[in-house]
Design an enzyme around this catalytic site. Structure first.
Site, PDB file in Angstrom:
ATOM      1  N   HIS A 137     -12.757  -6.455   8.353  1.00  0.00           N
ATOM      2  CA  HIS A 137     -12.322  -5.070   8.537  1.00  0.00           C
ATOM      3  C   HIS A 137     -13.271  -4.440   9.543  1.00  0.00           C
ATOM      4  CE1 HIS A 137     -10.890  -1.131   6.395  1.00  0.00           C
ATOM      5  NE2 HIS A 137     -11.069  -0.956   7.690  1.00  0.00           N
TER       6      HIS A 137
ATOM      7  N   GLY B 184      -8.436   2.965  -0.172  1.00  0.00           N
ATOM      8  CA  GLY B 184      -8.203   1.751  -0.938  1.00  0.00           C
ATOM      9  C   GLY B 184      -7.377   1.947  -2.186  1.00  0.00           C
TER      10      GLY B 184
ATOM     11  N   LYS C 266       0.829  -1.207   0.000  1.00  0.00           N
ATOM     12  CA  LYS C 266       0.000   0.000   0.000  1.00  0.00           C
ATOM     13  C   LYS C 266       0.864   1.257   0.000  1.00  0.00           C
ATOM     14  CE  LYS C 266      -1.866  -1.254   3.982  1.00  0.00           C
ATOM     15  NZ  LYS C 266      -2.681  -1.232   5.239  1.00  0.00           N
TER      16      LYS C 266
ATOM     17  N   ARG D 284     -11.023  12.086  10.736  1.00  0.00           N
ATOM     18  CA  ARG D 284     -12.168  12.824  10.214  1.00  0.00           C
ATOM     19  C   ARG D 284     -13.440  12.064  10.546  1.00  0.00           C
ATOM     20  NH1 ARG D 284     -13.417   9.322   6.112  1.00  0.00           N
ATOM     21  NH2 ARG D 284     -11.669   8.331   5.030  1.00  0.00           N
TER      22      ARG D 284
ATOM     23  N   GLU E 214      -9.062   2.001  12.504  1.00  0.00           N
ATOM     24  CA  GLU E 214      -9.410   0.865  11.658  1.00  0.00           C
ATOM     25  C   GLU E 214      -8.492  -0.318  11.960  1.00  0.00           C
ATOM     26  OE1 GLU E 214     -10.602   1.383   7.728  1.00  0.00           O
ATOM     27  OE2 GLU E 214     -10.902   3.548   7.879  1.00  0.00           O
TER      28      GLU E 214
ATOM     29  N   GLU F  28       2.767  -5.021   4.768  1.00  0.00           N
ATOM     30  CA  GLU F  28       2.269  -5.631   5.993  1.00  0.00           C
ATOM     31  C   GLU F  28       1.802  -7.053   5.686  1.00  0.00           C
ATOM     32  OE1 GLU F  28       0.283  -2.119   8.730  1.00  0.00           O
ATOM     33  OE2 GLU F  28      -0.932  -3.035   7.156  1.00  0.00           O
TER      34      GLU F  28
END
Length: 448
Positions: A208, A165, A158, A293, A275, A200
């Protein structure tokens, strides 16, 4: 409390913020692009200012134009919503530098959590579980291959500065890793301005799950329960629910406590989300990222707690105590993102909306960004509305969801309503045993 607020966003979230602000007696100021003049949020605000062309770079991402609009309308505060400039530490500093109240976390917290590698390191120091991975940016594909062998496949690749995403890929071998590394670096440079890449360990069959936190004006951090966001296409959320049907009460206690530690570690204020990736078999979790946020899926938390999160954002930003005394959840809530997209291939659609018929009834909430006669353009995210349902328990919520989805009719651009109805018929979704691979299995090409 300040007396007026400019909403630096568009669509359903702008309307959502305006609704609470007006209920609190605040003057509301909308900003809009040339493409959005006819959308409901523009008419719903007390005042609206055209800030630029349809392209987001010249309007909703144009900090100077937004700040000029705040100056012209004598706004006293700025609420960024989600997306666009909501997680820009630089914009938050500019707002404060103009003497305006920033309805969000401190710029330092935004900056520290905006870099995923820095966030991983900070969470580890705070005692929050993190997945095996790297602790600094991976410089090249060869190093990525070495690190992947150390971490163990499968590996998630990522952009370190990314979100939503974008640029993510789960890989199972070196050839796929090298391709994904270059794609993640390119996406990071093009979209986020940085090519740093993070690796990771990837957990197959994972869920999730995220925790809603509030950092209060007095420095206290509280957790308001969790949301399951495992129904995703291309690593982007489609359906969210609270509480999660995939975790035990004991794991919930641990996750909420870890989320509070995460907020405390960065001196968090306002609404934020921690998350996590959950291994349902082992009932273990690891930190993914912190969203600094208000989340798109915040209504499910509001429905099960009875707490208006936007109101609390305003109160915290003004230095006031929150207006609730308890956080115990009640019942079950599910949110469905209604999108202008092909329900088979998930490609965005555009066009004028010729029919818009919303469901009504007990336990149904619609946060809509469009209406009949408005036009969906190619310039923004395809989110049309959020259909939210609440029931006494999950079975009750699912029954209400089925009726509401059948009654929701939109004509003009293609929508994902057929897909959402199909989802309810999937046994694993009905049973609550789904994981992040559910949508991929639903849309996997059939052998011939």
């Amino acid at each position: 409390m300040f007396e007026s607020v400019l909403v630096a966003n568009r669509g359903e979230i702008a309307g959502r913020i305006v609704h609470t602000a007006r209920a609190m007696g605040l003057k509301t100021i909308a900003v809009y692009s040339a493409a959005d003049e006819g959308l409901p949020f523009v008419a719903e605000a007390d005042e609206a200012v055209l800030i630029g062309p349809a392209e987001a770079a010249g309007s909703y991402l144009n900090a100077a134009a937004i700040l000029e609009a705040a100056h012209r309308t004598n706004a006293q505060a700025v609420h960024p919503g989600h997306g666009f400039l909501a997680e820009s530490a630089a914009f938050a500093r500019q707002v404060a530098g103009r003497g305006l109240v920033w309805v969000g976390p401190p710029p330092l917290a935004i900056a520290r959590m905006g870099d995923k590698i820095n966030a991983r390191n900070l969470m580890k120091e705070a005692g929050v579980p993190v997945a095996p991975g790297v602790w600094e940016p991976v410089p090249d594909a060869a190093t990525a291959a070495e690190e992947a062998e150390r971490i163990g496949y499968p590996v998630m690749v990522k952009p370190a500065a990314g979100g939503g995403g974008i640029g993510l890929a789960a890989v199972h071998d070196e050839a796929s890793l090298r391709r994904a590394f270059e794609e993640a670096r390119a996406a990071g440079e093009q979209i986020f301005g940085r090519g740093d890449v993070l690796l990771e360990r990837y957990v197959e069959g994972a869920r999730h799950v995220e925790v809603q936190i509030l950092g209060l004006a007095d420095g206290t951090v509280v957790a308001l329960g969790e949301r399951d966001c495992s129904v995703q296409r291309r690593y982007q959320k489609v359906v969210e629910e609270s509480p999660s049907p995939g975790i035990t009460p004991a794991l919930r206690v641990r996750m909420l406590a870890a989320a509070v530690r995460a907020g405390e570690a960065v001196g968090y204020r306002g609404a934020g989300t921690v998350e996590c990736l959950v291994d349902p078999a082992a009932q273990e979790f690891s930190f993914l990222e912190m969203d600094t946020r208000l989340q798109i899926e915040h209504p499910v938390t509001e429905l099960v707690t009875g707490i208006d999160l936007v109101e609390q954002q305003f109160r915290i930003a003004a230095g006031e105590p929150v207006s609730f005394t308890g956080t115990a959840p009640r019942g079950h809530a599910i949110e469905f993102r209604v999108l202008a997209e092909d329900p088979q291939r998930f490609l965005p659609g555009t066009g004028e909306i010729t029919v818009w018929e919303e469901p009504v009834g007990d336990g149904i909430r619609i946060d809509a960004g469009y209406a009949e006669g408005t036009t969906v353009t190619r310039h923004y995210d395809p989110l049309l509305a959020k259909l939210c349902v609440h029931g006494d328990d999950r079975a009750h919520a699912l029954a209400r969801a089925r009726a509401a989805l059948e009654a929701f009719h939109i004509e003009g651009p293609p929508t994902n309503l057929p897909f959402l109805r199909e989802l309810l018929d999937r046994p694993e979704f009905a049973a609550g045993t789904y994981d992040t691979g559910l949508v991929g299995r639903m849309r996997r090409p059939q052998a011939t």
